[in-house]
Write a protein that holds these residues in place. Structure first.
Motif, mmCIF file in Angstrom:
data_model
loop_
_atom_site.group_PDB
_atom_site.id
_atom_site.type_symbol
_atom_site.label_atom_id
_atom_site.label_comp_id
_atom_site.label_asym_id
_atom_site.label_seq_id
_atom_site.Cartn_x
_atom_site.Cartn_y
_atom_site.Cartn_z
ATOM 1 N N ALA A 288 -3.246 4.084 7.916
ATOM 2 C CA ALA A 288 -3.886 3.019 7.145
ATOM 3 C C ALA A 288 -2.863 2.252 6.312
ATOM 4 O O ALA A 288 -2.934 1.020 6.202
ATOM 5 C CB ALA A 288 -4.976 3.602 6.249
ATOM 6 N N VAL A 289 -1.900 2.967 5.738
ATOM 7 C CA VAL A 289 -0.848 2.308 4.959
ATOM 8 C C VAL A 289 -0.022 1.404 5.866
ATOM 9 O O VAL A 289 0.290 0.266 5.510
ATOM 10 C CB VAL A 289 0.052 3.351 4.256
ATOM 11 C CG1 VAL A 289 1.304 2.705 3.684
ATOM 12 C CG2 VAL A 289 -0.721 4.061 3.156
ATOM 13 N N TYR B 285 0.819 5.925 -0.068
ATOM 14 C CA TYR B 285 0.113 7.206 -0.035
ATOM 15 C C TYR B 285 1.114 8.308 -0.338
ATOM 16 O O TYR B 285 2.233 8.290 0.181
ATOM 17 C CB TYR B 285 -0.519 7.441 1.343
ATOM 18 C CG TYR B 285 -1.081 8.824 1.527
ATOM 19 C CD1 TYR B 285 -2.287 9.189 0.930
ATOM 20 C CD2 TYR B 285 -0.403 9.778 2.276
ATOM 21 C CE1 TYR B 285 -2.803 10.467 1.086
ATOM 22 C CE2 TYR B 285 -0.923 11.054 2.440
ATOM 23 C CZ TYR B 285 -2.116 11.392 1.846
ATOM 24 O OH TYR B 285 -2.615 12.658 2.001
ATOM 25 N N ASP C 260 0.858 -1.179 0.000
ATOM 26 C CA ASP C 260 0.000 0.000 0.000
ATOM 27 C C ASP C 260 0.899 1.235 0.000
ATOM 28 O O ASP C 260 2.055 1.154 0.420
ATOM 29 C CB ASP C 260 -0.908 0.002 1.232
ATOM 30 C CG ASP C 260 -2.142 0.882 1.063
ATOM 31 O OD1 ASP C 260 -2.329 1.463 -0.032
ATOM 32 O OD2 ASP C 260 -2.924 0.986 2.022
ATOM 33 N N GLU D 125 -4.141 8.665 6.658
ATOM 34 C CA GLU D 125 -3.781 7.870 5.471
ATOM 35 C C GLU D 125 -2.518 7.047 5.720
ATOM 36 O O GLU D 125 -2.442 5.880 5.352
ATOM 37 C CB GLU D 125 -3.586 8.781 4.252
ATOM 38 C CG GLU D 125 -4.845 9.442 3.765
ATOM 39 C CD GLU D 125 -5.800 8.506 3.035
ATOM 40 O OE1 GLU D 125 -5.404 7.365 2.698
ATOM 41 O OE2 GLU D 125 -6.938 8.917 2.822
ATOM 42 N N CYS D 126 -1.513 7.659 6.349
ATOM 43 C CA CYS D 126 -0.272 6.937 6.627
ATOM 44 C C CYS D 126 -0.501 5.810 7.631
ATOM 45 O O CYS D 126 0.100 4.741 7.525
ATOM 46 C CB CYS D 126 0.811 7.899 7.118
ATOM 47 S SG CYS D 126 1.507 8.897 5.779
ATOM 48 N N ASN E 272 1.356 12.737 -0.921
ATOM 49 C CA ASN E 272 0.740 14.056 -0.937
ATOM 50 C C ASN E 272 1.853 15.058 -1.206
ATOM 51 O O ASN E 272 2.766 15.201 -0.407
ATOM 52 C CB ASN E 272 0.025 14.384 0.371
ATOM 53 C CG ASN E 272 -0.751 15.681 0.295
ATOM 54 O OD1 ASN E 272 -0.904 16.266 -0.768
ATOM 55 N ND2 ASN E 272 -1.238 16.125 1.430
ATOM 56 N N ARG F 31 -5.429 14.483 7.766
ATOM 57 C CA ARG F 31 -5.722 13.507 6.719
ATOM 58 C C ARG F 31 -4.478 12.682 6.394
ATOM 59 O O ARG F 31 -4.546 11.464 6.257
ATOM 60 C CB ARG F 31 -6.230 14.212 5.456
ATOM 61 C CG ARG F 31 -6.639 13.209 4.366
ATOM 62 C CD ARG F 31 -6.855 13.838 3.029
ATOM 63 N NE ARG F 31 -5.567 14.285 2.518
ATOM 64 C CZ ARG F 31 -5.407 15.280 1.671
ATOM 65 N NH1 ARG F 31 -6.441 15.960 1.241
ATOM 66 N NH2 ARG F 31 -4.208 15.612 1.239
ATOM 67 N N ASP F 32 -3.322 13.362 6.282
ATOM 68 C CA ASP F 32 -2.070 12.658 6.000
ATOM 69 C C ASP F 32 -1.766 11.627 7.078
ATOM 70 O O ASP F 32 -1.371 10.495 6.776
ATOM 71 C CB ASP F 32 -0.904 13.647 5.904
ATOM 72 C CG ASP F 32 -0.907 14.450 4.615
ATOM 73 O OD1 ASP F 32 -1.651 14.096 3.673
ATOM 74 O OD2 ASP F 32 -0.150 15.432 4.552
#
Length: 162
Positions: free
Chosen positions: A137-138, A113, A111, A134-135, A115, A130-131
């Motif tokens: 989740a990765v 991400y 996975d 997302e990180c 930005n 948000r970053d």
């Protein structure tokens, strides 16, 4: 003028030497991703890597980097990329990259991400939250209990006769 440029290039070389192979791979992928964007017309080079994080767990290796880029005088279609002069006082975007690699001999990306934007853009509170999400989740990708489905993972079996 040449002394500061030589010093800067020396620092970039030193930073690249201290990066792990996975971190160097992430920097390369970030540059490829950034140059693949339609609004980017010039070639950018890595200026610095900040906040490098590399963590291993049973599911693989998580790498997080903040890559500072600097614009060059060359277009991104230039074939001889080694001789591109860095332009002072031009765009200096920053890219946040989070990657999760499996534990194989040739690590595959589970996975990722990205930005990228102006450095002040990534400091905005909403974008920063948000970053982080997302990180996170990765980093969780591939852990036991996670449903990570990649193309071709489904095995079909013949139904039993009724």
């Amino acid at each position: 003028m040449r002394l500061p440029l030589a010093l800067c290039l020396g620092l970039v070389a030193l930073a690249a030497a201290s990066q792990s192979p996975l971190q160097r791979r992430v920097v390369k992928e970030v540059l490829d991703y950034f140059h693949g964007r339609s609004n980017v017309h010039f070639l950018f080079k890595e200026q610095a890597v900040e906040g490098a994080v590399e963590r291993e767990d049973p599911s693989g290796t998580f790498v997080q980097l903040r890559v500072n880029l600097v614009q060059t005088a060359c277009t991104k279609r230039t074939t001889r990329r080694q001789n591109c002069k860095v332009l002072e006082n031009r765009r200096k975007p920053t890219c946040l990259a989070c990657y999760k690699f499996d534990s194989g001999d040739v690590p595959k990306v589970l996975d990722k991400y990205h930005n990228c934007g102006p450095s002040h853009h990534l400091a905005v509170k909403e974008i920063k939250h948000r970053d982080e999400a997302e990180c996170q989740a990765v980093e969780e990708a591939g852990r036991a209990g996670d449903a990570l489905y990649l193309p071709g993972m489904y095995a079909f079996s013949k139904g039993l006769p009724a």
